[in-house]
Design a protein around this motif. Structure first.
Motif, PDB file in Angstrom:
ATOM      1  N   PRO A 128      67.784 -81.285 -58.690  1.00  0.00           N
ATOM      2  CA  PRO A 128      66.875 -82.392 -58.354  1.00  0.00           C
ATOM      3  C   PRO A 128      67.036 -82.938 -56.932  1.00  0.00           C
ATOM      4  O   PRO A 128      66.042 -83.183 -56.247  1.00  0.00           O
ATOM      5  N   TYR A 129      68.291 -83.130 -56.489  1.00  0.00           N
ATOM      6  CA  TYR A 129      68.496 -83.680 -55.141  1.00  0.00           C
ATOM      7  C   TYR A 129      67.882 -82.763 -54.095  1.00  0.00           C
ATOM      8  O   TYR A 129      67.116 -83.207 -53.231  1.00  0.00           O
ATOM      9  N   TRP A 130      68.201 -81.470 -54.162  1.00  0.00           N
ATOM     10  CA  TRP A 130      67.693 -80.516 -53.168  1.00  0.00           C
ATOM     11  C   TRP A 130      66.181 -80.353 -53.272  1.00  0.00           C
ATOM     12  O   TRP A 130      65.484 -80.197 -52.252  1.00  0.00           O
ATOM     13  N   HIS A 131      65.654 -80.412 -54.482  1.00  0.00           N
ATOM     14  CA  HIS A 131      64.203 -80.277 -54.657  1.00  0.00           C
ATOM     15  C   HIS A 131      63.481 -81.386 -53.869  1.00  0.00           C
ATOM     16  O   HIS A 131      62.531 -81.122 -53.133  1.00  0.00           O
ATOM     17  N   CYS A 132      63.966 -82.610 -54.040  1.00  0.00           N
ATOM     18  CA  CYS A 132      63.351 -83.742 -53.336  1.00  0.00           C
ATOM     19  C   CYS A 132      63.566 -83.635 -51.824  1.00  0.00           C
ATOM     20  O   CYS A 132      62.639 -83.877 -51.028  1.00  0.00           O
ATOM     21  N   ARG A 133      64.764 -83.264 -51.439  1.00  0.00           N
ATOM     22  CA  ARG A 133      65.069 -83.177 -50.001  1.00  0.00           C
ATOM     23  C   ARG A 133      64.192 -82.122 -49.315  1.00  0.00           C
ATOM     24  O   ARG A 133      63.691 -82.350 -48.209  1.00  0.00           O
ATOM     25  N   LEU A 134      64.033 -80.990 -49.955  1.00  0.00           N
ATOM     26  CA  LEU A 134      63.220 -79.911 -49.376  1.00  0.00           C
ATOM     27  C   LEU A 134      61.736 -80.285 -49.341  1.00  0.00           C
ATOM     28  O   LEU A 134      61.018 -79.921 -48.404  1.00  0.00           O
ATOM     29  N   LEU A 135      61.278 -81.034 -50.346  1.00  0.00           N
ATOM     30  CA  LEU A 135      59.894 -81.522 -50.335  1.00  0.00           C
ATOM     31  C   LEU A 135      59.658 -82.466 -49.155  1.00  0.00           C
ATOM     32  O   LEU A 135      58.644 -82.374 -48.461  1.00  0.00           O
ATOM     33  N   PHE A 136      60.603 -83.371 -48.935  1.00  0.00           N
ATOM     34  CA  PHE A 136      60.518 -84.280 -47.783  1.00  0.00           C
ATOM     35  C   PHE A 136      60.456 -83.475 -46.476  1.00  0.00           C
ATOM     36  O   PHE A 136      59.665 -83.773 -45.576  1.00  0.00           O
ATOM     37  N   GLN A 137      61.326 -82.456 -46.386  1.00  0.00           N
ATOM     38  CA  GLN A 137      61.423 -81.665 -45.143  1.00  0.00           C
ATOM     39  C   GLN A 137      60.132 -80.900 -44.859  1.00  0.00           C
ATOM     40  O   GLN A 137      59.648 -80.886 -43.729  1.00  0.00           O
ATOM     41  N   LEU A 155      54.188 -84.945 -50.871  1.00  0.00           N
ATOM     42  CA  LEU A 155      54.832 -86.231 -51.165  1.00  0.00           C
ATOM     43  C   LEU A 155      54.399 -86.738 -52.540  1.00  0.00           C
ATOM     44  O   LEU A 155      55.196 -87.356 -53.255  1.00  0.00           O
ATOM     45  N   GLY A 156      53.160 -86.433 -52.928  1.00  0.00           N
ATOM     46  CA  GLY A 156      52.691 -86.779 -54.273  1.00  0.00           C
ATOM     47  C   GLY A 156      53.453 -86.004 -55.344  1.00  0.00           C
ATOM     48  O   GLY A 156      53.834 -86.562 -56.377  1.00  0.00           O
ATOM     49  N   VAL A 157      53.695 -84.718 -55.075  1.00  0.00           N
ATOM     50  CA  VAL A 157      54.496 -83.877 -55.987  1.00  0.00           C
ATOM     51  C   VAL A 157      55.903 -84.463 -56.114  1.00  0.00           C
ATOM     52  O   VAL A 157      56.465 -84.571 -57.213  1.00  0.00           O
ATOM     53  N   GLY A 158      56.470 -84.871 -54.979  1.00  0.00           N
ATOM     54  CA  GLY A 158      57.805 -85.469 -54.966  1.00  0.00           C
ATOM     55  C   GLY A 158      57.859 -86.749 -55.771  1.00  0.00           C
ATOM     56  O   GLY A 158      58.813 -86.988 -56.536  1.00  0.00           O
ATOM     57  N   ALA A 159      56.824 -87.590 -55.638  1.00  0.00           N
ATOM     58  CA  ALA A 159      56.780 -88.859 -56.382  1.00  0.00           C
ATOM     59  C   ALA A 159      56.757 -88.605 -57.886  1.00  0.00           C
ATOM     60  O   ALA A 159      57.452 -89.284 -58.657  1.00  0.00           O
ATOM     61  N   GLU A 160      55.970 -87.609 -58.309  1.00  0.00           N
ATOM     62  CA  GLU A 160      55.887 -87.271 -59.734  1.00  0.00           C
ATOM     63  C   GLU A 160      57.219 -86.713 -60.248  1.00  0.00           C
ATOM     64  O   GLU A 160      57.662 -87.025 -61.350  1.00  0.00           O
ATOM     65  N   HIS A 168      63.249 -94.361 -59.936  1.00  0.00           N
ATOM     66  CA  HIS A 168      62.182 -95.251 -59.456  1.00  0.00           C
ATOM     67  C   HIS A 168      62.304 -95.448 -57.939  1.00  0.00           C
ATOM     68  O   HIS A 168      61.296 -95.560 -57.250  1.00  0.00           O
ATOM     69  N   TYR A 169      63.534 -95.472 -57.461  1.00  0.00           N
ATOM     70  CA  TYR A 169      63.782 -95.669 -56.025  1.00  0.00           C
ATOM     71  C   TYR A 169      63.147 -94.555 -55.190  1.00  0.00           C
ATOM     72  O   TYR A 169      62.363 -94.810 -54.272  1.00  0.00           O
ATOM     73  N   THR A 170      63.465 -93.299 -55.537  1.00  0.00           N
ATOM     74  CA  THR A 170      62.962 -92.176 -54.734  1.00  0.00           C
ATOM     75  C   THR A 170      61.467 -91.974 -54.946  1.00  0.00           C
ATOM     76  O   THR A 170      60.756 -91.552 -54.024  1.00  0.00           O
ATOM     77  N   ARG A 171      60.970 -92.326 -56.122  1.00  0.00           N
ATOM     78  CA  ARG A 171      59.520 -92.272 -56.343  1.00  0.00           C
ATOM     79  C   ARG A 171      58.803 -93.201 -55.342  1.00  0.00           C
ATOM     80  O   ARG A 171      57.836 -92.808 -54.686  1.00  0.00           O
ATOM     81  N   ILE A 172      59.314 -94.433 -55.219  1.00  0.00           N
ATOM     82  CA  ILE A 172      58.708 -95.397 -54.281  1.00  0.00           C
ATOM     83  C   ILE A 172      58.859 -94.900 -52.847  1.00  0.00           C
ATOM     84  O   ILE A 172      57.949 -95.052 -52.024  1.00  0.00           O
ATOM     85  N   LEU A 173      60.007 -94.271 -52.548  1.00  0.00           N
ATOM     86  CA  LEU A 173      60.247 -93.728 -51.201  1.00  0.00           C
ATOM     87  C   LEU A 173      59.190 -92.669 -50.855  1.00  0.00           C
ATOM     88  O   LEU A 173      58.635 -92.665 -49.745  1.00  0.00           O
ATOM     89  N   PHE A 174      58.911 -91.783 -51.797  1.00  0.00           N
ATOM     90  CA  PHE A 174      57.866 -90.759 -51.588  1.00  0.00           C
ATOM     91  C   PHE A 174      56.500 -91.417 -51.361  1.00  0.00           C
ATOM     92  O   PHE A 174      55.735 -91.012 -50.479  1.00  0.00           O
ATOM     93  N   LEU A 175      56.180 -92.442 -52.166  1.00  0.00           N
ATOM     94  CA  LEU A 175      54.878 -93.118 -52.047  1.00  0.00           C
ATOM     95  C   LEU A 175      54.748 -93.871 -50.724  1.00  0.00           C
ATOM     96  O   LEU A 175      53.677 -93.892 -50.113  1.00  0.00           O
ATOM     97  N   LEU A 176      55.849 -94.476 -50.268  1.00  0.00           N
ATOM     98  CA  LEU A 176      55.829 -95.175 -48.974  1.00  0.00           C
ATOM     99  C   LEU A 176      55.652 -94.179 -47.825  1.00  0.00           C
ATOM    100  O   LEU A 176      54.916 -94.451 -46.865  1.00  0.00           O
ATOM    101  N   ALA A 177      56.318 -93.018 -47.950  1.00  0.00           N
ATOM    102  CA  ALA A 177      56.160 -91.978 -46.922  1.00  0.00           C
ATOM    103  C   ALA A 177      54.709 -91.505 -46.875  1.00  0.00           C
ATOM    104  O   ALA A 177      54.146 -91.282 -45.791  1.00  0.00           O
ATOM    105  N   PRO A 196      49.111-101.952 -51.860  1.00  0.00           N
ATOM    106  CA  PRO A 196      49.303-102.966 -52.915  1.00  0.00           C
ATOM    107  C   PRO A 196      49.978-102.400 -54.170  1.00  0.00           C
ATOM    108  O   PRO A 196      50.821-103.068 -54.775  1.00  0.00           O
ATOM    109  N   LYS A 197      49.625-101.155 -54.541  1.00  0.00           N
ATOM    110  CA  LYS A 197      50.245-100.534 -55.720  1.00  0.00           C
ATOM    111  C   LYS A 197      51.753-100.365 -55.511  1.00  0.00           C
ATOM    112  O   LYS A 197      52.556-100.659 -56.399  1.00  0.00           O
ATOM    113  N   VAL A 198      52.115 -99.878 -54.321  1.00  0.00           N
ATOM    114  CA  VAL A 198      53.540 -99.661 -54.024  1.00  0.00           C
ATOM    115  C   VAL A 198      54.258-101.000 -53.956  1.00  0.00           C
ATOM    116  O   VAL A 198      55.404-101.131 -54.418  1.00  0.00           O
ATOM    117  N   GLY A 199      53.590-102.006 -53.383  1.00  0.00           N
ATOM    118  CA  GLY A 199      54.182-103.348 -53.324  1.00  0.00           C
ATOM    119  C   GLY A 199      54.524-103.865 -54.711  1.00  0.00           C
ATOM    120  O   GLY A 199      55.591-104.459 -54.922  1.00  0.00           O
TER     121      GLY A 199
END
Length: 594
Positions: A128-137, A155-160, A168-177, A196-199
């Motif tokens: 999971p950690y690497w999956h998210c990191r590679l998606l960000f990259q 980033l949408g794939v990452g949020a899901e 929840h933290y990394t989901r919001i991080l993906f949505l903010l990105a 507003p949704k992310v807020g």
């Protein structure tokens, strides 16, 4: 350099690995012997897993401690090739993919980086950690290519994925990105739907205080930038105040006392606290600049640049150079408004030096640098050079608002040089109703330019109509500089019409407002009008005061004008092709600019 599997418990491997680590961490480090120890592992014909790990370690060490980039690349490619054929997917596979892709990116081989990241993402579903990191990259690479659609999709794939992994933290991080990319791409409607949704998600977030505050800072930075990009300087104030409070809160949280999350998907950080502080200074400078508070912009720029200098001593992160460049771009405009052209000229060169250290910045900020040179040349009455710089800036940028800003200034160049035909061909692009922009302040500025054109053509009633529209818009959002310019021009119109009382009613507040900014050019203009107004009214005392003020502003600007024209750096206004003419620059200690 940890070892874990049964193969990795071999005495020869552990001994060589221990020696290599000892040489690497000694004081001073002996990198040559560290590399020799790692290379010696290959003489034992190690199993593929150890061979891949060793290639990765050698690649990382060569990248970090040497200039032998090609050899580092060879080792990283071998690490990726070997590990991608093994049945067990571990950190070596994903780290080698990530580091190799980053290296390809720095070498401008994006076409080589993307397939590796795509493959690694497919293989990392159970990591999971690497999956998210590679998606960000990979999303970042698409963003650099300006393929916002592909980047946002990833980033949408990452949020899901993060939601499914209960992070929840990394989901919001993906949505903010994702929100950040939409903002950069000026997809304002989608930004207004997303933020507003992310807020709401951030408000509901029950995780650690440091995570919550860092998400809040990210969200508020996007909100402030959204307002500023829309030219809503007054409307942004509550969000900016909230952001400044939030950054104070996060700096007071002791991360050592924070409980560590057991979810590997939570192991991401948007920015270090120190970088967040610089970013908050930067958006405060942007706000001050738009609102016309030059002293405040200068104060926060000084603080931010000092912080950047300190941080660069520890780690010269590319992001710090981007922040430094944006701060310099804003402070140069402040200096020009305040009548400090010679300092502005040195800071333009300083901006070029920052780009020299990070060549990619010349690509992303070249248009802004030529725009600044155009503004400087215009302030020096070098209209041919100003025109050439503005045209080049317009050619280099794909950003509509920067092009609009350049066109508005180019129109003023044509007005001042009586080039009616060129002006007419440009006016279609900068008419308030036709201009492609979401920016309230740019539309207000376009009404001012329309008013200026009507004034130059002695169409005074039409000019007044445009300028009253400018005043209405600039007062609605506290655009102080535009207000002062409009008031003084209206004063000039009333003086031309012989209506001294109305002229005085316009010029007096213009002078006061220009003094608060401070805008030396508007003060010079206003003091000249006041001198003439008081003379025509027979008020000799106020006429003398107006004359004294006009003389002081005039002498100050003339002195600075002469000083700037004598500087070798002044020759940069002719630079429209090839590399930056650094030979014109006098070496300046960056601290002297603070």
């Amino acid at each position: 350099m940890a070892a874990s599997s049964r193969d990795e418990q071999q005495p020869w491997f552990l001994s060589l690995l221990g020696l290599a680590e000892n040489f690497r961490t000694s004081n001073p480090p002996n990198i040559r012997l560290c590399i020799h120890c790692l290379q010696a592992i290959f003489t034992f014909k190690p199993p593929p897993k150890i061979e891949a790990r060793t290639h990765l370690q050698l690649g990382n060490i060569l990248l970090t401690h040497t200039k032998n980039i090609e050899l580092a690349r060879t080792h990283l490619e071998k690490a990726w090739q070997i590990s991608s054929t093994l049945t067990s997917n571990d950190d070596v596979l994903f780290e080698s993919a990530s580091v190799l892709a980053k290296l390809y990116e720095t070498q401008h081989h994006i076409s080589l980086a993307k397939p590796i990241l795509h493959r690694a993402i497919e293989m990392s579903q159970q990591a999971p950690y690497w999956h998210c990191r590679l998606l960000f990259q990979l999303a970042q690479i698409f963003a650099l290519e300006k393929d916002t659609l592909s980047a946002c999709s990833l980033l949408g794939v990452g949020a899901e994925f993060a939601r499914a992994s209960t992070s929840h933290y990394t989901r919001i991080l993906f949505l903010l990105a994702k929100g950040m990319l939409l903002l950069i791409d000026k997809k304002m409607r989608e930004v207004e739907e997303t933020l507003p949704k992310v807020g709401g998600l951030i408000e509901e977030f029950q995780g650690s205080p440091v995570h919550k505050e860092s998400l809040k800072v990210f969200f508020l930075v996007l909100q402030v930038c959204h307002y500023l990009m829309s030219g809503q300087v007054k409307s942004v104030k509550p969000a900016l105040k909230q952001l400044q409070q939030s950054i104070q809160t996060i700096t007071q949280i002791h991360t050592d006392d924070e409980p560590l999350s057991t979810n590997p998907v939570d192991l991401f950080q948007w920015l270090p606290k120190e970088h967040m502080c610089v970013l908050v200074y930067l958006v405060t400078v942007m706000h001050s600049m738009q609102a016309g508070y030059m002293d405040k912009a200068q104060k926060y720029t000084d603080k931010a640049l000092m912080q950047i200098e300190k941080l660069k001593m520890l780690d010269c992160h590319p992001l710090l150079s981007s922040f430094q460049l944006m701060l310099l771009e804003h402070i140069v405009m402040c200096r020009l408004i305040m009548g400090n052209k010679s300092v502005a000229l040195q800071e333009i060169f300083q901006a070029c030096h920052v780009c020299q250290q990070q060549p990619r910045l010349f690509t992303t900020h070249g248009a802004q640098i030529h725009m600044l040179l155009g503004l400087y040349a215009m302030s020096m009455n070098c209209m041919e050079a100003a025109e050439a710089q503005f045209k080049l800036a317009s050619k280099l940028t794909t950003a509509l608002d920067l092009r609009n800003f350049v066109n508005l200034n180019l129109a003023i160049v044509y007005l001042r040089t009586s080039r009616q035909a060129d002006l007419t061909s440009l006016m279609d692009k900068i008419e308030p109703e036709k201009m492609e922009t979401h920016s309230h302040s740019l539309k207000a500025a376009s009404y001012f330019v329309q008013g200026l054109q009507a004034f130059f053509q002695a169409r005074y009633n039409e000019a007044k109509r445009y300028l009253r529209e400018t005043l209405k818009m600039s007062n609605a959002e506290d655009l102080n500089r535009l207000t002062s310019c409009s008031l003084v021009l209206l004063g000039h119109i009333f003086l031309s019409l012989g209506n001294n009382r109305e002229a005085l009613n316009m010029v007096t507040p213009a002078m006061q407002l220009a003094g608060k900014i401070p805008d030396v050019h508007v003060q010079l203009w206003a003091s000249s009008l006041l001198k003439d107004l008081y003379r025509s009214c027979g008020d000799s005392a106020n006429e003398a005061e107006g004359y004294r003020l006009h003389t002081n502003f005039s002498q100050s600007l003339l002195k600075d004008h002469f000083q700037s024209s004598q500087m070798s750096e002044h020759g940069i206004i002719q630079w429209t092709d090839g590399p930056c003419p650094f030979h014109l620059s006098t070496p300046v200690n960056s601290n002297t600019m603070l």
